[in-house]
Design an enzyme around this catalytic site. Structure first.
Site, PDB file in Angstrom:
ATOM      1  N   PHE A   7      44.732  45.307  44.109  1.00 27.01           N
ATOM      2  CA  PHE A   7      46.177  45.190  43.939  1.00 27.01           C
ATOM      3  C   PHE A   7      46.861  46.501  44.280  1.00 27.01           C
ATOM      4  O   PHE A   7      46.489  47.556  43.788  1.00 27.01           O
ATOM      5  CB  PHE A   7      46.523  44.800  42.499  1.00 27.01           C
ATOM      6  CG  PHE A   7      48.002  44.645  42.260  1.00 27.01           C
ATOM      7  CD1 PHE A   7      48.707  43.611  42.852  1.00 27.01           C
ATOM      8  CD2 PHE A   7      48.694  45.533  41.454  1.00 27.01           C
ATOM      9  CE1 PHE A   7      50.077  43.454  42.640  1.00 27.01           C
ATOM     10  CE2 PHE A   7      50.055  45.387  41.236  1.00 27.01           C
ATOM     11  CZ  PHE A   7      50.754  44.347  41.826  1.00 27.01           C
ATOM     12  N   GLY A   8      47.877  46.421  45.135  1.00 21.45           N
ATOM     13  CA  GLY A   8      48.688  47.582  45.487  1.00 21.45           C
ATOM     14  C   GLY A   8      50.117  47.391  45.045  1.00 21.45           C
ATOM     15  O   GLY A   8      50.680  46.307  45.207  1.00 21.45           O
ATOM     16  N   TYR A   9      50.719  48.436  44.483  1.00 23.50           N
ATOM     17  CA  TYR A   9      52.101  48.359  44.006  1.00 23.50           C
ATOM     18  C   TYR A   9      52.963  49.499  44.542  1.00 23.50           C
ATOM     19  O   TYR A   9      54.173  49.515  44.344  1.00 23.50           O
ATOM     20  CB  TYR A   9      52.149  48.380  42.470  1.00 23.50           C
ATOM     21  CG  TYR A   9      51.486  49.603  41.880  1.00 23.50           C
ATOM     22  CD1 TYR A   9      52.209  50.773  41.657  1.00 23.50           C
ATOM     23  CD2 TYR A   9      50.139  49.588  41.549  1.00 23.50           C
ATOM     24  CE1 TYR A   9      51.594  51.898  41.148  1.00 23.50           C
ATOM     25  CE2 TYR A   9      49.530  50.695  41.025  1.00 23.50           C
ATOM     26  CZ  TYR A   9      50.261  51.850  40.816  1.00 23.50           C
ATOM     27  OH  TYR A   9      49.653  52.959  40.299  1.00 23.50           O
ATOM     28  N   GLY A  10      52.339  50.465  45.220  1.00 23.04           N
ATOM     29  CA  GLY A  10      53.043  51.595  45.827  1.00 23.04           C
ATOM     30  C   GLY A  10      52.580  51.720  47.260  1.00 23.04           C
ATOM     31  O   GLY A  10      52.485  50.719  47.980  1.00 23.04           O
ATOM     32  N   SER A  11      52.240  52.926  47.664  1.00 22.63           N
ATOM     33  CA  SER A  11      51.877  53.158  49.067  1.00 22.63           C
ATOM     34  C   SER A  11      50.663  52.349  49.511  1.00 22.63           C
ATOM     35  O   SER A  11      50.512  52.073  50.702  1.00 22.63           O
ATOM     36  CB  SER A  11      51.634  54.646  49.316  1.00 22.63           C
ATOM     37  OG  SER A  11      50.539  55.104  48.552  1.00 22.63           O
ATOM     38  N   GLU A  84      42.537  57.438  44.386  1.00 27.68           N
ATOM     39  CA  GLU A  84      43.339  57.221  43.181  1.00 27.68           C
ATOM     40  C   GLU A  84      42.920  58.031  41.954  1.00 27.68           C
ATOM     41  O   GLU A  84      43.728  58.220  41.051  1.00 27.68           O
ATOM     42  CB  GLU A  84      43.330  55.722  42.814  1.00 27.68           C
ATOM     43  CG  GLU A  84      43.818  54.812  43.913  1.00 27.68           C
ATOM     44  CD  GLU A  84      45.283  55.004  44.272  1.00 27.68           C
ATOM     45  OE1 GLU A  84      46.074  55.477  43.421  1.00 27.68           O
ATOM     46  OE2 GLU A  84      45.654  54.687  45.420  1.00 27.68           O
TER      47      GLU A  84
END
Length: 183
Positions: A7-11, A84
């Site tokens: 899951f990605g929520y930014g870059s 991350e």
């Protein structure tokens, strides 16, 4: 074997950096996108920290889910951990997701560690925009990071009203700064 999703929520949404076989809009539950992480290197300094995105408790967050082939699980996980977990401000979690087509799954995601020294807490629009406007790090100005993020979110059809409020206030601060130096 279970499917492997990230899951990605930014870059990560527009710059994942790994190979995937499916990309789909998704919503994570129990977390919200927030400028809740102090940046001491990339978007600020120890003396004047900037703010970067994290997933913090509460609400839900629209982002992107990436399905990765099973044989790529280990190299993708190694890449994500290197990307991350540099300062360990994020905690690796399996997040429940609702995919845009109605499927439900779980995905690897990175949420903020509220006990970490970089955790900035829940800031208001005014405070966050002042910090963002005044911070510069090795990767450039903090305001460029926030405004670029908003541009990408808009292109993807994702609204984030709080972050949009910060962006609008940052733009106003930029205009004020420009007006102050114009003759």
């Amino acid at each position: 074997m279970d499917e492997f999703w990230v899951f990605g929520y930014g870059s990560l949404m527009w710059n994942p950096g790994f190979e995937y076989e499916e990309r789909i809009a998704a919503r994570a539950f129990g977390y919200r996108r927030s400028l809740c992480i102090r940046s001491f290197v990339h978007r600020g300094t120890p003396e004047n920290p900037g703010l970067v995105l994290g997933l913090d408790r509460g609400g839900s967050c629209r982002g992107v889910a990436f399905k990765v082939r099973e044989e790529l699980r280990d190299p993708v996980m190694a890449y994500l951990r290197e990307r991350e977990l540099v300062t360990n401000v994020y905690l690796e979690r399996m997040l429940p997701l609702m995919l845009a087509d109605g499927r439900q799954t779980k995905a690897v995601g990175y949420v903020v560690d509220r006990d970490h020294k970089q955790y900035a807490g829940s800031l208001g629009v005014e405070e966050a925009s002042r910090v963002v406007h005044a911070s510069i790090g090795q990767s450039g100005p903090n305001d460029a990071y926030v405004l670029s993020t908003l541009t990408h979110l808009r292109e993807m059809g994702i609204r984030d009203l709080w972050l949009e409020g910060v962006g609008s206030r940052v733009e106003a601060l930029q205009r004020q700064g420009t007006a102050a130096i114009d003759p």
